[in-house]
Scaffold this motif. Structure first.
Motif, PDB file in Angstrom:
ATOM      1  N   GLN A  66       0.812  -1.111   0.042  1.00 41.61           N
ATOM      2  CA  GLN A  66       0.050   0.168   0.087  1.00 41.61           C
ATOM      3  C   GLN A  66       0.901   1.339   0.069  1.00 41.61           C
ATOM      4  OE1 GLN A  66      -3.536   0.069   2.747  1.00 41.61           O
ATOM      5  NE2 GLN A  66      -3.152   2.246   2.825  1.00 41.61           N
ATOM      6  N   SER A  67       1.910   1.190   0.693  1.00 45.79           N
ATOM      7  CA  SER A  67       2.713   2.437   0.780  1.00 45.79           C
ATOM      8  C   SER A  67       3.411   2.714  -0.614  1.00 45.79           C
ATOM      9  CB  SER A  67       4.100   2.220   1.811  1.00 45.79           C
ATOM     10  OG  SER A  67       4.876   3.156   1.810  1.00 45.79           O
ATOM     11  N   SER A 100      -4.380   6.920   4.166  1.00 43.69           N
ATOM     12  CA  SER A 100      -4.174   5.390   4.812  1.00 43.69           C
ATOM     13  C   SER A 100      -4.919   5.385   6.036  1.00 43.69           C
ATOM     14  CB  SER A 100      -2.489   5.052   5.106  1.00 43.69           C
ATOM     15  OG  SER A 100      -1.867   5.044   4.083  1.00 43.69           O
ATOM     16  N   GLN A 101      -5.008   6.409   6.877  1.00 39.44           N
ATOM     17  CA  GLN A 101      -5.840   6.273   7.942  1.00 39.44           C
ATOM     18  C   GLN A 101      -7.412   6.344   7.614  1.00 39.44           C
ATOM     19  OE1 GLN A 101      -4.538   9.795  10.115  1.00 39.44           O
ATOM     20  NE2 GLN A 101      -2.713   8.597  11.331  1.00 39.44           N
ATOM     21  N   GLY A 140     -11.144  -1.097   6.904  1.00 40.01           N
ATOM     22  CA  GLY A 140     -10.255  -2.100   6.796  1.00 40.01           C
ATOM     23  C   GLY A 140     -10.637  -3.416   7.263  1.00 40.01           C
ATOM     24  N   SER A 141     -11.858  -3.565   7.907  1.00 36.84           N
ATOM     25  CA  SER A 141     -12.471  -4.816   8.539  1.00 36.84           C
ATOM     26  C   SER A 141     -13.905  -4.766   8.200  1.00 36.84           C
ATOM     27  CB  SER A 141     -12.335  -4.783  10.099  1.00 36.84           C
ATOM     28  OG  SER A 141     -13.006  -3.748  10.730  1.00 36.84           O
ATOM     29  N   GLY A 143     -17.721   9.266  13.036  1.00 37.43           N
ATOM     30  CA  GLY A 143     -17.121  10.752  13.424  1.00 37.43           C
ATOM     31  C   GLY A 143     -15.545  10.740  13.274  1.00 37.43           C
ATOM     32  N   ARG A 144     -14.957   9.724  13.331  1.00 37.79           N
ATOM     33  CA  ARG A 144     -13.411   9.693  13.191  1.00 37.79           C
ATOM     34  C   ARG A 144     -13.260   9.644  11.582  1.00 37.79           C
ATOM     35  NH1 ARG A 144     -13.497   6.021  17.332  1.00 37.79           N
ATOM     36  NH2 ARG A 144     -13.370   4.332  16.086  1.00 37.79           N
ATOM     37  N   PHE A 145     -14.035   8.932  10.762  1.00 39.05           N
ATOM     38  CA  PHE A 145     -13.894   9.054   9.492  1.00 39.05           C
ATOM     39  C   PHE A 145     -14.181  10.292   8.867  1.00 39.05           C
ATOM     40  CE2 PHE A 145     -16.913   9.139   5.577  1.00 39.05           C
ATOM     41  CZ  PHE A 145     -15.803   8.916   4.726  1.00 39.05           C
TER      42      PHE A 145
END
Length: 461
Positions: A150-151, A178-179, A185-186, A208-210
């Motif tokens: 991915q990097s 990425s974050q 990712g799950s 909210g974090r998204f």
């Protein structure tokens, strides 16, 4: 005169809402098993929704059905309407959600950078980024495969899209993208895409974090767009420069919002999928000694700094990449289509509003087309050619991924670069299974490898 009765798609009987919710959760957590179970029970082409549901949701995977879907006229099927699940992630003005003339305009604009001489010009970028990441690896180094891939793929697409060659903004975009994507990712994270009622911002909530992470990405994208508008550098040839130079029929440029949605669409589609495909490819190569031996024999016949176009033409390397994308296609289905006019697909009449899922996974696992479909056998692609309705890892029709050629080119160059220099073994010999990652499937981060030998020293490109 013979009376004909319209055929009806097989599918589940009428069930309770709780049974349907359990099936939905199973699809989230075990997507491949769910798709295969339905196919065994109902056949190649089947209905997922309840018998009387409006709109109906149907899956098609036979070559006959896929050909009809991908060659249907725009007035018969809508592709943009079926992608609303992505709206919160990529916005409303990206090519994935556009329809008609707007979609065709954006497609024609975006295709040239991913083909021909322009694409080949990225070979040096791909090689340099790969070399930089693996330069410090020594015998005994262990790493999680997908994050490393991915990097590489994210840095490559950032340079292709923005022309960013390192620097603070490039690093911030890498981290923020990425974050943001790792939040899905799950299977649990993916629920927020599939169930809109969960999309509530309580500050501390996952959604909210998204939203906070998406805002970070947006701030960086809009800052880059603003800087470019002030620079007016006509010599730049990256994709952002092409988009900013574009004008519609009335001579108007794209707005900042339109640019943002196209950019994030390219960033999302251009690196996440390639990273997962690279991780799978390396897994199969290292897991299967016969495949590894044949591939290394082909690679060793070339100098490590061989012409990239010659590398891209290596037949066994090409077959390995094709088989990787066949066995576990990153997208289980092509973009959904919504029926706009009554249409018949493979003998089944469909009403307006019906949602069609063209199943890539099921098409790739047809026993009649691919004997022993669960086996990783690249030779099958050396023995025969497959039609675009039998093999379709990048979708089909006018919605086929515009970056398909670029993705394959990148896969081949990265694998060549890594395998010509280093030898690997699996840290854990347990079978790696696909997990849901947003709307795609990918190997989990439990896929780890160890460097066990140096074939050629890694030097700067």
């Amino acid at each position: 005169m013979v009376n004909t009765v319209p055929r009806s798609l097989n599918g589940p009987p009428k069930t309770s809402i709780w049974q349907r919710r359990l099936w939905g959760l199973r699809f989230l957590f075990q997507p491949l098993e769910t798709i295969q179970a339905r196919c065994r029970a109902y056949g190649d082409n089947y209905r997922v929704s309840q018998p009387d549901a409006k709109p109906a949701l149907v899956y098609f995977s036979s070559p006959q059905a896929l050909e009809a879907i991908f060659t249907a006229k725009p007035e018969q099927l809508s592709a943009g309407r079926g992608n609303q699940i992505l709206k919160e992630l990529i916005g409303e003005r990206g090519i994935v959600l556009l329809e008609g003339a707007a979609h065709q305009r954006q497609r024609q604009l975006l295709m040239p950078p991913f083909h021909g001489d322009r694409m080949r010009s990225y070979a040096q970028v791909i090689g340099s980024i790969t070399t930089e990441i693996i330069r410090s690896w020594k015998v005994g180094t262990t790493f999680a495969v997908r994050p490393v891939m991915q990097s590489i793929s994210l840095q490559v697409i950032l340079q292709a899209v923005f022309g960013l060659e390192g620097g603070e903004r490039c690093e911030q975009l890498c981290q923020a993208m990425s974050q943001m994507l790792d939040g899905f990712g799950s299977p649990l994270g993916a629920m927020f895409l599939f169930y809109p009622f969960l999309q509530k911002d309580w500050g501390w909530s996952p959604w909210g974090r998204f939203l906070q992470r998406r805002q970070q990405v947006d701030d960086l994208l809009y800052a880059e767009i603003a800087d470019r508008r002030n620079q007016s550098n006509l010599e730049r040839s990256d994709i952002l420069a092409l988009l900013m130079a574009a004008r519609d029929v009335e001579g108007q440029p794209m707005s900042d919002v339109e640019l943002r949605d196209e950019l994030i669409t390219l960033l999302f589609a251009g690196h996440e999928t390639t990273a997962s495909a690279l991780a799978w490819a390396l897994y199969w190569i290292v897991s299967l000694p016969d495949v590894q031996t044949k591939l290394l024999s082909e690679i060793d016949a070339f100098d490590s700094d061989a012409d990239p176009t010659a590398i891209a033409r290596l037949p066994y390397l090409h077959a390995v990449c094709q088989e990787t994308l066949r066995l576990y296609p990153i997208a289980l289905s092509a973009f959904p289509r919504v029926v706009k006019q009554p249409i018949e697909i493979a003998g089944y009449p469909l009403e307006p509003g019906t949602v069609i899922m063209p199943s890539i996974y099921l098409a790739h696992h047809r026993e009649s087309v691919y004997p022993e479909p669960k086996q990783f056998r690249p030779e099958r692609f050396l023995e025969r050619q497959y039609s675009p309705y039998e093999y379709l890892p990048f979708g089909g029709g006018d919605r086929r991924c515009i970056g398909a050629a670029f993705a394959l080119f990148e896969m081949k160059l990265v694998l060549f670069k890594v395998l010509s220099r280093l030898e690997f073994s699996l840290v854990d010999s347990r079978l790696i299974r696909p997990i849901r990652r947003g709307i795609t499937v990918a190997p989990s981060n439990h896929l780890r490898m160890k460097v066990i030998g140096i074939r050629h020293p890694v030097v700067s490109d």
